[in-house]
Write an enzyme that holds these catalytic residues in place. Structure first.
Site, PDB file in Angstrom:
ATOM      1  N   LYS A  79       8.959  22.716  26.473  1.00  0.00           N
ATOM      2  CA  LYS A  79       7.776  23.110  25.442  1.00  0.00           C
ATOM      3  C   LYS A  79       7.862  22.492  24.090  1.00  0.00           C
ATOM      4  O   LYS A  79       9.360  22.522  23.612  1.00  0.00           O
ATOM      5  CB  LYS A  79       7.673  24.860  25.433  1.00  0.00           C
ATOM      6  CG  LYS A  79       6.617  25.233  24.684  1.00  0.00           C
ATOM      7  CD  LYS A  79       6.564  26.842  25.012  1.00  0.00           C
ATOM      8  CE  LYS A  79       5.567  27.501  24.083  1.00  0.00           C
ATOM      9  NZ  LYS A  79       5.243  28.895  24.085  1.00  0.00           N
ATOM     10  N   SER A 154       1.194  30.910  25.297  1.00  0.00           N
ATOM     11  CA  SER A 154       0.919  29.548  24.712  1.00  0.00           C
ATOM     12  C   SER A 154       1.609  28.590  25.434  1.00  0.00           C
ATOM     13  O   SER A 154       1.455  27.332  25.120  1.00  0.00           O
ATOM     14  CB  SER A 154       1.665  29.956  23.310  1.00  0.00           C
ATOM     15  OG  SER A 154       3.041  30.135  23.653  1.00  0.00           O
ATOM     16  N   SER A 178       3.718  34.487  26.955  1.00  0.00           N
ATOM     17  CA  SER A 178       3.440  32.926  26.867  1.00  0.00           C
ATOM     18  C   SER A 178       4.221  32.301  27.933  1.00  0.00           C
ATOM     19  O   SER A 178       3.883  31.004  28.071  1.00  0.00           O
ATOM     20  CB  SER A 178       4.004  32.357  25.715  1.00  0.00           C
ATOM     21  OG  SER A 178       2.677  32.922  24.866  1.00  0.00           O
TER      22      SER A 178
HETATM   23  N1  GLN Z   1      -0.533  35.530  23.491  1.00  0.00           N
HETATM   24  C1  GLN Z   1       0.118  36.278  22.953  1.00  0.00           C
HETATM   25  C2  GLN Z   1       0.240  35.798  21.596  1.00  0.00           C
HETATM   26  O1  GLN Z   1      -0.628  35.261  21.147  1.00  0.00           O
HETATM   27  C3  GLN Z   1       1.628  35.807  23.269  1.00  0.00           C
HETATM   28  C4  GLN Z   1       2.353  34.567  22.711  1.00  0.00           C
HETATM   29  C5  GLN Z   1       3.535  34.175  23.148  1.00  0.00           C
HETATM   30  O2  GLN Z   1       4.171  35.050  24.110  1.00  0.00           O
HETATM   31  N2  GLN Z   1       4.440  33.499  22.546  1.00  0.00           N
HETATM   32  O3  GLN Z   1       1.011  36.392  20.727  1.00  0.00           O
END
Ligand code: GLN
Length: 482
Positions: A79, A154, A178
């Site tokens: 990532k 994400s 994410s």
């Molecule tokens: N989708 C969640 C957010 O927008 C989690 C993001 C993540 O785990 N980095 O915060």
């Protein structure tokens, strides 16, 4: 052996049995990426030269009959918020568009010494904020199962790379879901380790009390292999825990059926409520029935504060985000505008460099921390966080694992939720409580029968540092389908 059939385990066996070389497989995967990634956009940058050299080194070791581990030659995607020295690390933000990492994250150091090959850096929502990769400054990733749908986020690029065989495994980060949500949307395995189990040194911080790095793989067995390599206390991350170093390899990699049968599993009624789509509900029910055939005890439990988790997260997370993103002023990192006064320079750089979602969260976070509002929001959210953690402490007195859906819905279409941030935030309702409580959890695909269905995942949550319970049950569940 075809790329589609490769897991970390099979890749390793093929290499040591000299069925193929790491170099030829790396070449093959780059050919596939060049042919396919124009459609999917899992990668933000490729690392072909270094990767082919790393693959040659792996081949050399094998030719000399030197001892090699499971990850020697493993073709991995990383990532783009995890630093690899000398490679771009953008966090999918324009503000870091020209940034090159000057050191390796601890997880990268560990994987390098295990002989892993880094194919490239994967797409994500900007600074890991989002559930669809639509917040990437460089355009979204598509779901390999249906190009009109999001891969989740994400870490959508990492999930899509593994699902489309453009990597054998990948790393992502999980602050509120994410890793687990994109794993569920793309039909792969995603593990969020216990807070403190894997060093966060060298990951771009989003919300430091919630962030964890973890693996994406095609099988639970591979997730156990990869977790085993990256876990452990690290002097460079004071929140990493010595307990992580005590987790035994043998418990992760060779779970015993007699131990697995002793596990008691709780199904929290608060996760099977209105808003859960019928398809997800029945797929998760099928997973529960399959797990019953392993003769484990399953019972209903209650996590009464679940409904407060989302609001609690959307106070604590932006508070930490607003503080962590303060460093991006376009001077030490990122692209610089021109201005007469220093304060204007900051403003211009941040205005041009951050996307809408990053700005929204910086505003929210600054507000909840501001004087006069701190007690009403941030301090109160911390108390609610404790209650959510206590819910889990309570149920872990009577069960060993908790089983839930990962997402309330199937992968959604592009644009479906972008106009309504609250709708988007709801995609993480089932994953967020785990981060607030610092627990380990894994998303694994439900064994489905019909080929044309979109993937569905279910989540196993364990006690702190009991990744072995999750991975153990997961490995036996996986065998049921073969
Ligand atoms: N989708 C969640 C957010 O927008 C989690 C993001 C993540 O785990 N980095 O915060």
């Amino acid at each position: 052996m075809h790329l589609h059939d490769l897991t970390i385990k099979k890749f390793h066996e093929g290499l040591v049995n000299k069925e193929f070389s790491a170099h030829e497989m790396a070449q093959e995967v780059f050919d596939l990426i060049k042919a396919e990634d124009g459609k999917i956009h899992a990668y933000l940058s490729l690392n072909e030269r270094m990767a082919l050299r790393q693959a040659e080194e792996a081949d050399l070791k094998i030719a000399k009959n030197e001892p090699v581990g499971f990850l020697t030659g493993a073709l991995m995607a990383i990532k783009d918020n995890i630093l690899i020295e000398g490679l771009p690390c953008t966090s999918a933000s324009k503000i870091l568009e020209n940034y090159t990492a000057s050191y390796d994250a601890t997880v990268i150091k560990k994987l390098k010494s295990s002989g892993a090959v880094f194919l490239g850096k994967t797409n994500m929502d900007e600074f890991a904020m989002g559930s669809s990769t639509e917040n990437s400054a460089f355009g979204p990733t598509k779901n390999p199962h249906d190009l009109t749908r999001v891969p989740g986020g994400s870490s959508g690029g990492s999930a899509a790379a593994v699902a489309s065989h453009m990597a054998v495994a990948a790393l992502g980060s999980d602050t509120g879901g994410s890793i687990r949500q994109p794993a569920a949307f793309c039909g792969v395995v995603g593990l969020k380790p216990t807070y403190g189990a894997v060093s966060r040194y060298g990951v771009t911080a989003m919300a430091s009390s919630l962030d964890q790095i973890g693996p994406f793989t095609k099988t639970v067995e591979d997730a156990a292999i990869l977790f085993n390599e990256i876990k452990g206390v690290d002097a460079m991350d004071s929140t990493s825990s010595p307990q992580a170093s005590e987790i035994k390899e043998e418990d992760l990699l060779k779970p015993k059926l007699e131990d697995i049968r002793k596990l008691r599993i709780g199904i929290p009624k608060e996760y099977f409520v209105e808003g859960l789509s019928a398809e997800i509900g029945s797929a998760v029910e099928k997973a529960i029935q399959d797990i019953k055939s392993l003769k484990v005890e399953i019972k209903e439990i209650s996590l009464p504060h679940t409904k407060y988790a989302l609001s609690c997260y959307y106070i604590i997370m932006p508070a930490e985000v607003s503080s962590n993103l303060e460093r991006f002023e376009g001077i030490r990192y990122g692209s610089r505008q021109s201005a007469e006064k220093l304060i204007d320079l900051y403003k211009k750089n941040r205005e041009a460099g951050f996307g809408d979602e990053s700005k929204r969260r910086i505003l929210l976070g600054t507000f909840v921390l501001s004087s006069g509002y701190y007690d009403a929001y941030y301090a109160k959210a911390q108390k609610v966080r404790r209650l959510i953690a206590q819910d889990f402490d309570q149920v872990f007195k009577e069960v060993d694992l908790v089983l839930t859906p990962v997402t309330p819905t199937l992968p959604f279409k592009f644009g479906e939720k972008t106009d309504n941030p609250l709708e988007m935030y709801l995609s993480d309702a089932f994953t967020i409580p785990v981060n607030l409580a610092g627990l380990p959890a894994m998303s694994l695909p439900v064994n489905q029968t019909k080929k044309d269905k979109l993937p569905v995942g279910f989540q196993l949550i364990g006690r702190h540092f009991k990744e072995a319970d999750i991975l153990g049950l997961g490995q036996y569940y996986e065998k049921l389908s073969r």
